[in-house]
Scaffold this motif. Sequence first.
Motif, PDB file in Angstrom:
ATOM      1  N   ARG A   7      56.788  20.355 -24.575  1.00 18.21           N
ATOM      2  CA  ARG A   7      57.739  19.149 -23.761  1.00 18.21           C
ATOM      3  C   ARG A   7      59.021  20.466 -23.488  1.00 18.21           C
ATOM      4  NH1 ARG A   7      61.351  15.240 -25.039  1.00 18.21           N
ATOM      5  NH2 ARG A   7      61.018  15.531 -27.444  1.00 18.21           N
ATOM      6  N   TYR A   8      59.767  21.294 -24.626  1.00 15.70           N
ATOM      7  CA  TYR A   8      60.978  21.802 -24.241  1.00 15.70           C
ATOM      8  C   TYR A   8      60.659  23.100 -23.588  1.00 15.70           C
ATOM      9  CZ  TYR A   8      62.227  20.316 -29.239  1.00 15.70           C
ATOM     10  OH  TYR A   8      62.482  19.044 -29.893  1.00 15.70           O
ATOM     11  N   PHE A   9      59.571  23.258 -23.391  1.00 16.86           N
ATOM     12  CA  PHE A   9      58.805  24.506 -22.194  1.00 16.86           C
ATOM     13  C   PHE A   9      59.200  23.752 -20.983  1.00 16.86           C
ATOM     14  CE2 PHE A   9      55.802  25.834 -19.229  1.00 16.86           C
ATOM     15  CZ  PHE A   9      55.776  27.109 -19.052  1.00 16.86           C
ATOM     16  N   LEU A  10      58.624  23.207 -20.733  1.00 16.40           N
ATOM     17  CA  LEU A  10      58.900  22.044 -19.772  1.00 16.40           C
ATOM     18  C   LEU A  10      60.198  21.976 -18.518  1.00 16.40           C
ATOM     19  CD1 LEU A  10      55.697  19.591 -19.801  1.00 16.40           C
ATOM     20  CD2 LEU A  10      55.738  21.644 -18.097  1.00 16.40           C
ATOM     21  N   GLU A  11      61.136  21.298 -19.810  1.00 20.28           N
ATOM     22  CA  GLU A  11      62.461  21.308 -19.010  1.00 20.28           C
ATOM     23  C   GLU A  11      63.271  22.431 -18.943  1.00 20.28           C
ATOM     24  OE1 GLU A  11      64.457  18.733 -18.194  1.00 20.28           O
ATOM     25  OE2 GLU A  11      63.352  18.147 -19.614  1.00 20.28           O
ATOM     26  N   VAL A  12      63.363  23.327 -19.846  1.00 21.37           N
ATOM     27  CA  VAL A  12      63.664  24.665 -19.056  1.00 21.37           C
ATOM     28  C   VAL A  12      62.697  25.325 -18.115  1.00 21.37           C
ATOM     29  CG1 VAL A  12      63.841  27.628 -20.427  1.00 21.37           C
ATOM     30  CG2 VAL A  12      63.988  25.442 -21.662  1.00 21.37           C
ATOM     31  N   LYS A  67      50.674  23.442 -15.013  1.00 24.26           N
ATOM     32  CA  LYS A  67      48.770  22.376 -15.181  1.00 24.26           C
ATOM     33  C   LYS A  67      49.449  21.249 -16.479  1.00 24.26           C
ATOM     34  CE  LYS A  67      45.283  23.960 -14.386  1.00 24.26           C
ATOM     35  NZ  LYS A  67      44.161  23.618 -13.376  1.00 24.26           N
ATOM     36  N   LEU A  68      50.992  21.558 -17.083  1.00 24.14           N
ATOM     37  CA  LEU A  68      50.974  20.526 -17.850  1.00 24.14           C
ATOM     38  C   LEU A  68      51.906  19.170 -17.191  1.00 24.14           C
ATOM     39  CD1 LEU A  68      51.836  22.722 -21.300  1.00 24.14           C
ATOM     40  CD2 LEU A  68      50.109  21.138 -20.222  1.00 24.14           C
ATOM     41  N   ALA A  69      53.408  19.618 -16.334  1.00 24.22           N
ATOM     42  CA  ALA A  69      53.797  19.032 -15.920  1.00 24.22           C
ATOM     43  C   ALA A  69      53.454  17.409 -15.567  1.00 24.22           C
ATOM     44  CB  ALA A  69      54.385  19.121 -14.566  1.00 24.22           C
ATOM     45  N   SER A  70      52.286  17.879 -14.398  1.00 25.61           N
ATOM     46  CA  SER A  70      52.128  15.995 -14.669  1.00 25.61           C
ATOM     47  C   SER A  70      51.164  15.374 -15.851  1.00 25.61           C
ATOM     48  CB  SER A  70      51.125  16.449 -13.432  1.00 25.61           C
ATOM     49  OG  SER A  70      50.077  16.713 -13.349  1.00 25.61           O
ATOM     50  N   SER A  71      50.607  15.581 -16.382  1.00 24.23           N
ATOM     51  CA  SER A  71      50.151  15.301 -17.712  1.00 24.23           C
ATOM     52  C   SER A  71      51.093  15.027 -18.479  1.00 24.23           C
ATOM     53  CB  SER A  71      50.002  15.954 -18.359  1.00 24.23           C
ATOM     54  OG  SER A  71      48.402  16.500 -17.461  1.00 24.23           O
ATOM     55  N   PHE A  72      52.128  15.496 -18.468  1.00 20.42           N
ATOM     56  CA  PHE A  72      53.589  15.099 -19.581  1.00 20.42           C
ATOM     57  C   PHE A  72      54.331  13.836 -18.702  1.00 20.42           C
ATOM     58  CE2 PHE A  72      52.740  18.530 -22.849  1.00 20.42           C
ATOM     59  CZ  PHE A  72      53.492  17.771 -23.488  1.00 20.42           C
ATOM     60  N   MET A  74      53.055  11.205 -17.182  1.00 24.74           N
ATOM     61  CA  MET A  74      52.330  10.746 -17.623  1.00 24.74           C
ATOM     62  C   MET A  74      52.605  10.148 -18.403  1.00 24.74           C
ATOM     63  SD  MET A  74      47.859   9.833 -16.762  1.00 24.74           S
ATOM     64  CE  MET A  74      48.343  10.659 -14.917  1.00 24.74           C
ATOM     65  N   ILE A  75      52.152  10.726 -19.508  1.00 28.51           N
ATOM     66  CA  ILE A  75      52.721  10.395 -21.091  1.00 28.51           C
ATOM     67  C   ILE A  75      53.950   9.690 -21.529  1.00 28.51           C
ATOM     68  CG2 ILE A  75      52.925  11.067 -23.782  1.00 28.51           C
ATOM     69  CD1 ILE A  75      51.245  13.700 -22.491  1.00 28.51           C
ATOM     70  N   GLU A  76      54.733   9.984 -20.398  1.00 31.78           N
ATOM     71  CA  GLU A  76      55.876   9.452 -20.428  1.00 31.78           C
ATOM     72  C   GLU A  76      56.073   8.610 -19.658  1.00 31.78           C
ATOM     73  OE1 GLU A  76      59.298  12.710 -20.006  1.00 31.78           O
ATOM     74  OE2 GLU A  76      58.794  14.012 -21.485  1.00 31.78           O
ATOM     75  N   SER A  77      55.482   8.380 -18.911  1.00 31.84           N
ATOM     76  CA  SER A  77      56.307   6.829 -18.190  1.00 31.84           C
ATOM     77  C   SER A  77      54.923   5.362 -19.139  1.00 31.84           C
ATOM     78  CB  SER A  77      55.156   6.963 -17.188  1.00 31.84           C
ATOM     79  OG  SER A  77      53.937   7.243 -16.818  1.00 31.84           O
ATOM     80  N   THR A  78      53.999   6.148 -19.774  1.00 32.26           N
ATOM     81  CA  THR A  78      53.167   5.549 -20.463  1.00 32.26           C
ATOM     82  C   THR A  78      53.862   4.839 -21.451  1.00 32.26           C
ATOM     83  OG1 THR A  78      50.898   6.278 -19.027  1.00 32.26           O
ATOM     84  CG2 THR A  78      51.050   4.862 -21.198  1.00 32.26           C
ATOM     85  N   ILE A  79      54.824   5.763 -22.216  1.00 31.67           N
ATOM     86  CA  ILE A  79      55.015   5.304 -23.667  1.00 31.67           C
ATOM     87  C   ILE A  79      56.542   4.548 -23.309  1.00 31.67           C
ATOM     88  CG2 ILE A  79      56.755   6.229 -25.586  1.00 31.67           C
ATOM     89  CD1 ILE A  79      55.097   8.839 -25.613  1.00 31.67           C
ATOM     90  N   GLN A  80      56.820   4.809 -22.254  1.00 33.25           N
ATOM     91  CA  GLN A  80      58.202   3.888 -21.340  1.00 33.25           C
ATOM     92  C   GLN A  80      57.857   2.232 -20.896  1.00 33.25           C
ATOM     93  OE1 GLN A  80      61.954   4.751 -21.917  1.00 33.25           O
ATOM     94  NE2 GLN A  80      61.804   2.637 -20.580  1.00 33.25           N
ATOM     95  N   TYR A  81      56.585   2.464 -20.198  1.00 34.47           N
ATOM     96  CA  TYR A  81      56.039   0.791 -19.698  1.00 34.47           C
ATOM     97  C   TYR A  81      56.011   0.280 -21.165  1.00 34.47           C
ATOM     98  CZ  TYR A  81      52.659  -2.324 -17.656  1.00 34.47           C
ATOM     99  OH  TYR A  81      52.633  -3.671 -16.844  1.00 34.47           O
TER     100      TYR A  81
END
Length: 301
Positions: A7-12, A67-72, A74-81
């Motif tokens: 997640r840190y890598f994706l944000e950087v 590869k990871l951006a869309s998956s994360f 989705m995970i974050e939107s699911t957790i928020q929901y």
Amino acid sequence: MNLDAFRYFLEVAKQKNFSNAAQKLYISQPALSQQIVSLEKQLGIKLLRRTTRKVTLTEEGEYLYKKLASSFEMIESTIQYIKENKIVPKAKMNIATVPTAASLYIPNLFKKMILEFPEVEFYLHETTSSQAIELVRNDKYHLALIRTPIQKNEMLKEGMKMVEFSRQPLQLVVSVEHPLASKQSIHLEEVRDENFIHYDKEQASSLHYLVERACTMADFTPKRICTVSELFTAINLVSNNVGVAFIPKEMVDILQTGKIRALPISDMELSSSISAIWKDDDYLPLLTSRILDILQSDFTI
């Protein structure tokens, strides 16, 4: 391997800047740099090119980001929901019910639940009380609406919880063609020689018990012409003048058919009710809790 590091890598990779990414992630910049270095060592590849002015992705970093951006996301939107709605999207609610409760309680219950939880899919299974109890006990259904059992304390000891709704008197129901149809009420003594449509001892145990108890108190054994497990079947047989039957008043009110006559019992008080049952677990799901709230608000004794 720590998922937070990805997640840190994706944000950087998104910010192209360690300082901005650290602010978004609410961690210090040195801690963020350490996480990225550790991730690169574990993967054995270089993900980022760092200069004093900018950060760019290596080919390997670009590949991993895509590869990871869309998956994360989705995970974050699911957790928020889940945080906002307290339930999972497209949740399913399985309810087992006796036909009487399906007619009396389910329409109003579903109208309110669908307004509050439009994403929930409800599955309704009409069955007998004994089968409904087993479905809940075996974790196949979340909740059941049953005819309140006589031995309810035994059921509660077996890890079930229960709430009872409005209690209704039992009436003797006869065909409009029956000689008793002209009466306003009856004494049980008057039906000792009638052919009774009785209830199955296993599948409709509470109604079976009430009929047996009533006849015993009136000092006779009911002449059983047939045995059924459903009230609808009993009423249909009565309407065709096959025999007489004890029916809860609310069921008579639902049908409002001109083919039967319901007679109050003047010398004895007999009553039955519907109860909701569920598994006595430490955690009560939000949907189950809300259903119980609505039922108790609308139909409490």
